[in-house]
Design a protein around this motif. Structure first.
Motif, mmCIF file in Angstrom:
data_model
loop_
_atom_site.group_PDB
_atom_site.id
_atom_site.type_symbol
_atom_site.label_atom_id
_atom_site.label_comp_id
_atom_site.label_asym_id
_atom_site.label_seq_id
_atom_site.Cartn_x
_atom_site.Cartn_y
_atom_site.Cartn_z
ATOM 1 N N PHE A 162 5.279 -1.018 -13.875
ATOM 2 C CA PHE A 162 4.552 0.069 -14.545
ATOM 3 C C PHE A 162 5.417 0.593 -15.682
ATOM 4 O O PHE A 162 6.577 0.948 -15.506
ATOM 5 C CB PHE A 162 4.245 1.207 -13.564
ATOM 6 C CG PHE A 162 5.446 1.658 -12.775
ATOM 7 C CD1 PHE A 162 6.219 2.726 -13.219
ATOM 8 C CD2 PHE A 162 5.817 1.014 -11.604
ATOM 9 C CE1 PHE A 162 7.321 3.144 -12.501
ATOM 10 C CE2 PHE A 162 6.914 1.433 -10.886
ATOM 11 C CZ PHE A 162 7.681 2.499 -11.330
ATOM 12 N N GLY A 163 4.880 0.589 -16.892
ATOM 13 C CA GLY A 163 5.639 1.063 -18.034
ATOM 14 C C GLY A 163 6.973 0.337 -18.129
ATOM 15 O O GLY A 163 7.044 -0.895 -18.186
ATOM 16 N N ALA A 200 0.839 -1.209 0.000
ATOM 17 C CA ALA A 200 0.000 0.000 0.000
ATOM 18 C C ALA A 200 0.869 1.253 0.000
ATOM 19 O O ALA A 200 0.572 2.246 -0.688
ATOM 20 C CB ALA A 200 -0.911 -0.013 1.227
ATOM 21 N N GLU A 201 1.940 1.208 0.753
ATOM 22 C CA GLU A 201 2.867 2.343 0.796
ATOM 23 C C GLU A 201 3.496 2.594 -0.572
ATOM 24 O O GLU A 201 3.612 3.742 -1.023
ATOM 25 C CB GLU A 201 3.951 2.053 1.834
ATOM 26 C CG GLU A 201 5.027 3.135 1.932
ATOM 27 C CD GLU A 201 6.172 2.727 2.848
ATOM 28 O OE1 GLU A 201 7.233 3.363 2.785
ATOM 29 O OE2 GLU A 201 6.016 1.755 3.625
ATOM 30 N N GLN A 202 3.873 1.514 -1.254
ATOM 31 C CA GLN A 202 4.470 1.649 -2.582
ATOM 32 C C GLN A 202 3.457 2.199 -3.587
ATOM 33 O O GLN A 202 3.797 3.041 -4.431
ATOM 34 C CB GLN A 202 4.993 0.284 -3.055
ATOM 35 C CG GLN A 202 6.219 -0.219 -2.312
ATOM 36 C CD GLN A 202 7.440 0.627 -2.602
ATOM 37 O OE1 GLN A 202 7.637 1.128 -3.707
ATOM 38 N NE2 GLN A 202 8.263 0.823 -1.582
ATOM 39 N N PRO A 240 -5.108 2.621 -12.977
ATOM 40 C CA PRO A 240 -5.538 1.222 -13.140
ATOM 41 C C PRO A 240 -4.523 0.249 -12.546
ATOM 42 O O PRO A 240 -3.317 0.430 -12.686
ATOM 43 C CB PRO A 240 -5.649 1.060 -14.664
ATOM 44 C CG PRO A 240 -4.803 2.134 -15.240
ATOM 45 C CD PRO A 240 -4.837 3.286 -14.271
ATOM 46 N N VAL A 241 -5.034 -0.760 -11.849
ATOM 47 C CA VAL A 241 -4.177 -1.753 -11.204
ATOM 48 C C VAL A 241 -4.620 -3.146 -11.626
ATOM 49 O O VAL A 241 -5.807 -3.457 -11.665
ATOM 50 C CB VAL A 241 -4.257 -1.643 -9.657
ATOM 51 C CG1 VAL A 241 -3.455 -2.764 -9.006
ATOM 52 C CG2 VAL A 241 -3.761 -0.294 -9.201
ATOM 53 N N GLN A 242 -3.669 -3.998 -11.952
ATOM 54 C CA GLN A 242 -3.948 -5.389 -12.313
ATOM 55 C C GLN A 242 -3.186 -6.298 -11.345
ATOM 56 O O GLN A 242 -1.975 -6.142 -11.138
ATOM 57 C CB GLN A 242 -3.511 -5.681 -13.749
ATOM 58 C CG GLN A 242 -3.778 -7.123 -14.169
ATOM 59 C CD GLN A 242 -3.329 -7.394 -15.588
ATOM 60 O OE1 GLN A 242 -2.849 -6.505 -16.287
ATOM 61 N NE2 GLN A 242 -3.530 -8.632 -16.043
ATOM 62 N N LEU A 243 -3.874 -7.236 -10.773
ATOM 63 C CA LEU A 243 -3.269 -8.171 -9.830
ATOM 64 C C LEU A 243 -2.872 -9.442 -10.573
ATOM 65 O O LEU A 243 -3.693 -10.074 -11.233
ATOM 66 C CB LEU A 243 -4.274 -8.495 -8.718
ATOM 67 C CG LEU A 243 -3.763 -9.288 -7.517
ATOM 68 C CD1 LEU A 243 -2.577 -8.593 -6.852
ATOM 69 C CD2 LEU A 243 -4.893 -9.472 -6.497
ATOM 70 N N GLN A 281 -0.904 5.423 -15.986
ATOM 71 C CA GLN A 281 -0.402 4.138 -16.464
ATOM 72 C C GLN A 281 -0.942 2.986 -15.608
ATOM 73 O O GLN A 281 -1.238 3.151 -14.435
ATOM 74 C CB GLN A 281 1.127 4.099 -16.408
ATOM 75 C CG GLN A 281 1.841 5.088 -17.320
ATOM 76 C CD GLN A 281 3.351 4.904 -17.249
ATOM 77 O OE1 GLN A 281 3.888 3.910 -17.713
ATOM 78 N NE2 GLN A 281 4.029 5.854 -16.634
ATOM 79 N N ARG A 282 -1.046 1.838 -16.239
ATOM 80 C CA ARG A 282 -1.482 0.658 -15.510
ATOM 81 C C ARG A 282 -0.325 0.093 -14.697
ATOM 82 O O ARG A 282 0.810 0.025 -15.175
ATOM 83 C CB ARG A 282 -1.997 -0.399 -16.495
ATOM 84 C CG ARG A 282 -2.498 -1.672 -15.827
ATOM 85 C CD ARG A 282 -3.187 -2.559 -16.886
ATOM 86 N NE ARG A 282 -2.257 -2.923 -17.939
ATOM 87 C CZ ARG A 282 -1.483 -4.017 -17.906
ATOM 88 N NH1 ARG A 282 -1.541 -4.839 -16.870
ATOM 89 N NH2 ARG A 282 -0.683 -4.285 -18.912
ATOM 90 N N VAL A 283 -0.647 -0.334 -13.481
ATOM 91 C CA VAL A 283 0.362 -0.921 -12.600
ATOM 92 C C VAL A 283 0.002 -2.375 -12.337
ATOM 93 O O VAL A 283 -1.142 -2.686 -11.992
ATOM 94 C CB VAL A 283 0.450 -0.155 -11.254
ATOM 95 C CG1 VAL A 283 1.407 -0.867 -10.302
ATOM 96 C CG2 VAL A 283 0.897 1.281 -11.490
ATOM 97 N N GLU A 284 0.951 -3.270 -12.548
ATOM 98 C CA GLU A 284 0.772 -4.677 -12.239
ATOM 99 C C GLU A 284 1.374 -4.979 -10.859
ATOM 100 O O GLU A 284 2.511 -4.599 -10.571
ATOM 101 C CB GLU A 284 1.470 -5.573 -13.271
ATOM 102 C CG GLU A 284 0.805 -5.596 -14.622
ATOM 103 C CD GLU A 284 1.481 -6.567 -15.571
ATOM 104 O OE1 GLU A 284 0.948 -6.789 -16.676
ATOM 105 O OE2 GLU A 284 2.543 -7.113 -15.204
ATOM 106 N N ILE A 285 0.573 -5.637 -10.053
ATOM 107 C CA ILE A 285 1.070 -6.095 -8.757
ATOM 108 C C ILE A 285 1.207 -7.609 -8.846
ATOM 109 O O ILE A 285 0.209 -8.323 -8.949
ATOM 110 C CB ILE A 285 0.114 -5.714 -7.608
ATOM 111 C CG1 ILE A 285 -0.112 -4.196 -7.587
ATOM 112 C CG2 ILE A 285 0.677 -6.197 -6.281
ATOM 113 C CD1 ILE A 285 -1.101 -3.762 -6.528
#
Length: 204
Positions: free
Chosen positions: A165-166, A109-111, A147-150, A122-126
């Motif tokens: 991301f990117g 969450a902090e990141q 946007p976030v994708q798990l 940008q979309r971020v993948e976790i």
């Protein structure tokens, strides 16, 4: 050391009866004086010898005490290391992983919060291990603003995650941190044990 200067000489002195001291009497007094001086010198020498022996004895005792103290210290260090190692190992293997597990979600969450300005829209993948999917999904109840994708990745450990991301990527690796702590702890106790055994072998 002569003490003849301390004794009064009666040579040439008149006796109360007006007679003179005979040669035999003078010889007797001289022999007595010489015997006294020999005894005095022998006593002085014996005292000096005894003092030197006492000093050597004290020096030897002091050296022995220091050696025994050093032996006791290194022996105690060895016992302490053997007693502490299981406790510290238990902390590293049980306590720290639990702390890492509880801090894993807040760390992600902090990141994400830190990425808000960097990634824009940008979309971020976790990317996390399967056992962490539910945990991380609970963090995404609030919209982070992008946007976030798990993504599930079986090869990752329970304390590992990637935020992609990117062209950028951030890594969270609690497993590696715990591994380094465990290795450092083992190295510390191994060195302590080696030093203690070496000192004991060579008599402190």
């Amino acid at each position: 050391m002569s003490i003849s200067h301390l004794l009064e000489s009666f040579e040439g002195a008149d006796q109360d009866d007006g007679g003179s001291i005979s040669m035999s009497e003078l010889s007797l007094e001289e022999e007595k004086l010489e015997a006294f001086e020999r005894g005095y010198k022998a006593g002085w020498d014996d005292a000096a010898k005894a003092q030197a022996e006492d000093r050597n004895h004290l020096t030897s005792d002091f050296a022995n005490n220091l050696q025994e103290l050093s032996f006791t210290y290194h022996e105690a260090s060895g016992h302490l290391a053997r007693a502490l190692r299981p406790v510290m190992t238990q902390i590293v293997e049980a306590v720290l992983p639990e702390i890492a597990r509880k801090s894993f979600g807040p760390r992600i969450a902090e990141q994400l919060t830190g990425l808000a300005l960097a990634v824009g829209k940008q979309r971020v993948e976790i990317v996390v291990a399967p056992q962490n999917i539910a945990l991380v999904r609970g963090l995404l109840d609030e919209d982070p603003g992008f946007p976030v994708q798990l993504v599930e990745e079986p090869s990752l450990g329970a304390g590992q995650a990637y935020l992609r991301f990117g062209d950028g990527e951030r890594q969270i690796d609690h497993d590696e941190v715990l591994s380094r702590i465990a290795k450092a702890l083992d190295a510390f106790f191994d060195e302590l044990k080696h030093t203690s055994e070496k000192e004991l072998k060579h008599g402190g």
